[in-house]
Write a protein that holds these residues in place. Structure first.
Motif, PDB file in Angstrom:
ATOM      1  N   ASN A  95       0.856  -1.290   0.031  1.00  0.00           N
ATOM      2  CA  ASN A  95      -0.018   0.110  -0.200  1.00  0.00           C
ATOM      3  C   ASN A  95       0.748   1.101   0.032  1.00  0.00           C
ATOM      4  N   MET A  96       1.892   1.231   0.833  1.00  0.00           N
ATOM      5  CA  MET A  96       2.893   2.330   1.027  1.00  0.00           C
ATOM      6  C   MET A  96       3.488   2.675  -0.606  1.00  0.00           C
ATOM      7  N   ALA A  97       4.088   1.753  -1.020  1.00  0.00           N
ATOM      8  CA  ALA A  97       4.535   1.646  -2.213  1.00  0.00           C
ATOM      9  C   ALA A  97       3.726   2.304  -3.622  1.00  0.00           C
ATOM     10  N   LYS A  98       2.505   1.610  -3.341  1.00  0.00           N
ATOM     11  CA  LYS A  98       1.472   2.170  -4.215  1.00  0.00           C
ATOM     12  C   LYS A  98       1.062   3.585  -4.080  1.00  0.00           C
ATOM     13  N   ALA A  99       0.993   4.207  -3.011  1.00  0.00           N
ATOM     14  CA  ALA A  99       0.655   5.373  -2.633  1.00  0.00           C
ATOM     15  C   ALA A  99       1.729   6.432  -3.316  1.00  0.00           C
TER      16      ALA A  99
ATOM     17  N   ALA B 263      -0.819   9.016   0.627  1.00  0.00           N
ATOM     18  CA  ALA B 263      -1.878   8.578  -0.324  1.00  0.00           C
ATOM     19  C   ALA B 263      -2.757   9.555  -0.959  1.00  0.00           C
ATOM     20  N   ILE B 264      -2.538  10.809  -0.270  1.00  0.00           N
ATOM     21  CA  ILE B 264      -3.350  11.687  -0.635  1.00  0.00           C
ATOM     22  C   ILE B 264      -2.586  13.104  -0.924  1.00  0.00           C
ATOM     23  N   ASN B 265      -1.312  12.745  -1.052  1.00  0.00           N
ATOM     24  CA  ASN B 265      -0.249  13.800  -1.114  1.00  0.00           C
ATOM     25  C   ASN B 265      -0.085  14.937  -0.200  1.00  0.00           C
ATOM     26  N   GLN B 266      -0.423  14.260   0.937  1.00  0.00           N
ATOM     27  CA  GLN B 266      -0.523  15.277   2.176  1.00  0.00           C
ATOM     28  C   GLN B 266       0.188  14.553   3.351  1.00  0.00           C
ATOM     29  N   GLY B 267       1.394  13.597   2.747  1.00  0.00           N
ATOM     30  CA  GLY B 267       1.974  13.078   3.843  1.00  0.00           C
ATOM     31  C   GLY B 267       3.333  13.810   4.402  1.00  0.00           C
ATOM     32  N   ILE B 268       4.129  13.268   5.183  1.00  0.00           N
ATOM     33  CA  ILE B 268       5.485  13.750   5.480  1.00  0.00           C
ATOM     34  C   ILE B 268       6.313  12.429   5.618  1.00  0.00           C
ATOM     35  N   THR B 269       7.463  12.559   5.293  1.00  0.00           N
ATOM     36  CA  THR B 269       8.422  11.603   5.178  1.00  0.00           C
ATOM     37  C   THR B 269       9.776  12.065   5.587  1.00  0.00           C
ATOM     38  N   ALA B 270      10.150  11.152   6.687  1.00  0.00           N
ATOM     39  CA  ALA B 270      11.864  11.501   7.310  1.00  0.00           C
ATOM     40  C   ALA B 270      12.816  10.950   6.393  1.00  0.00           C
ATOM     41  N   LEU B 271      13.877  11.615   6.181  1.00  0.00           N
ATOM     42  CA  LEU B 271      14.811  11.152   5.510  1.00  0.00           C
ATOM     43  C   LEU B 271      16.269  11.198   6.056  1.00  0.00           C
TER      44      LEU B 271
END
Length: 265
Positions: free
Chosen positions: A10-14, A125-133
């Motif tokens: 699911n996360m990869a698809k998002a 999934a709705i382009n409102q995420g936050i990703t740590a790098l």
């Protein structure tokens, strides 16, 4: 840039769908493979992606490869692809919870591989995420910026020390469930006083959405914004004091504590 995905959950698809919505990368430049043939082949056909017969084919065709498999499978998969990774000098982007950069280097057998560890949350999934790098020492600034740009199309990004990833899991990864629970609790209170459930959910969810947007846009701290809403002797301060008496803040902190402790087991 050509992008590969090993694992298509699911996360990869998002992330894939966010990339396609951004329109900077063609669907024909995205290569995918997973252990479940029906899943990845049907998804590739639906999204017009390139389905690969195995993980090494993904690596051979990609500049940047997302690892989106179960953490326990990481060692086996990296052993399988490491020769092609090192020969082609692809950038590996790990989405694996609990698998450190040091672990990944050990699986590949080299600290010369370019690695980026990321932790997205479900709102990508709705382009409102936050990703740590966080990248390893071998990751170039150019490749870091390229990956950050891709992830920036599906939400916000934040650079963190790897030691802070467990805290990020609690504050961003698990917290959507906490927020959903809060919204549902507010809605139940609305139902208690006569609102229909769907109306109560809409009111509560929009209040949370607008309040979060205000925090991000305002130069004021969340506590200052709280004070702005609380009139002396008014309804809001009465509600806040009742929530504090019931242990609201203590419950939130305990929830974060438990999440971090579980992630570090």
């Amino acid at each position: 840039m050509k992008i590969g995905f090993i694992g298509v959950g699911n996360m990869a698809k998002a992330i894939i769908e966010g990339i396609l919505v951004a329109g900077k990368i063609s669907s024909q430049d995205i290569y995918i493979h997973s252990a479940h043939a029906n899943n990845y082949e049907n998804y590739a056909k639906e999204m017009k992606l390139v389905a690969c017969a195995d993980n090494n084919e993904v690596v051979q065709n990609s500049d940047l490869v997302f690892l989106a498999v179960k953490p326990l499978a990481a060692g086996k998969i990296l052993e399988e692809i490491k020769d092609n990774v090192l020969e082609k000098k692809v950038v590996l982007v790990s989405m694996l919870s609990g698998v450190s950069l040091e672990d990944l280097e050990s699986f590949v057998g080299s600290d010369q591989v370019e690695l980026l560890r990321i932790m997205p949350n479900v709102n990508v999934a709705i382009n409102q995420g936050i990703t740590a790098l966080v990248g390893n020492r071998s990751l170039t600034d150019e490749h870091y910026q390229q990956a950050q740009s891709i992830l920036g199309d599906i939400g916000q990004t934040i650079a963190l020390k790897e030691s802070d990833f467990s805290t990020f899991v609690a504050l961003a990864g698990s917290s959507p469930a906490f927020v959903y629970f809060y919204i549902d609790s507010m809605a139940k209170a609305g139902v208690k006083y006569g609102l229909k459930k769907d109306a109560a959910v809409k009111i509560a969810a929009q209040a949370v959405l607008g309040s979060a947007a205000n925090v991000l846009q305002s130069s004021k701290s969340p506590q200052d914004l709280v004070d702005d809403v609380c009139s002396p002797g008014g309804t809001t301060i009465a509600g806040l004091l009742a929530m504090e008496e019931a242990g609201f803040m203590r419950a939130v902190v305990k929830g974060i504590d438990a999440t971090i402790a579980k992630d570090q087991e």
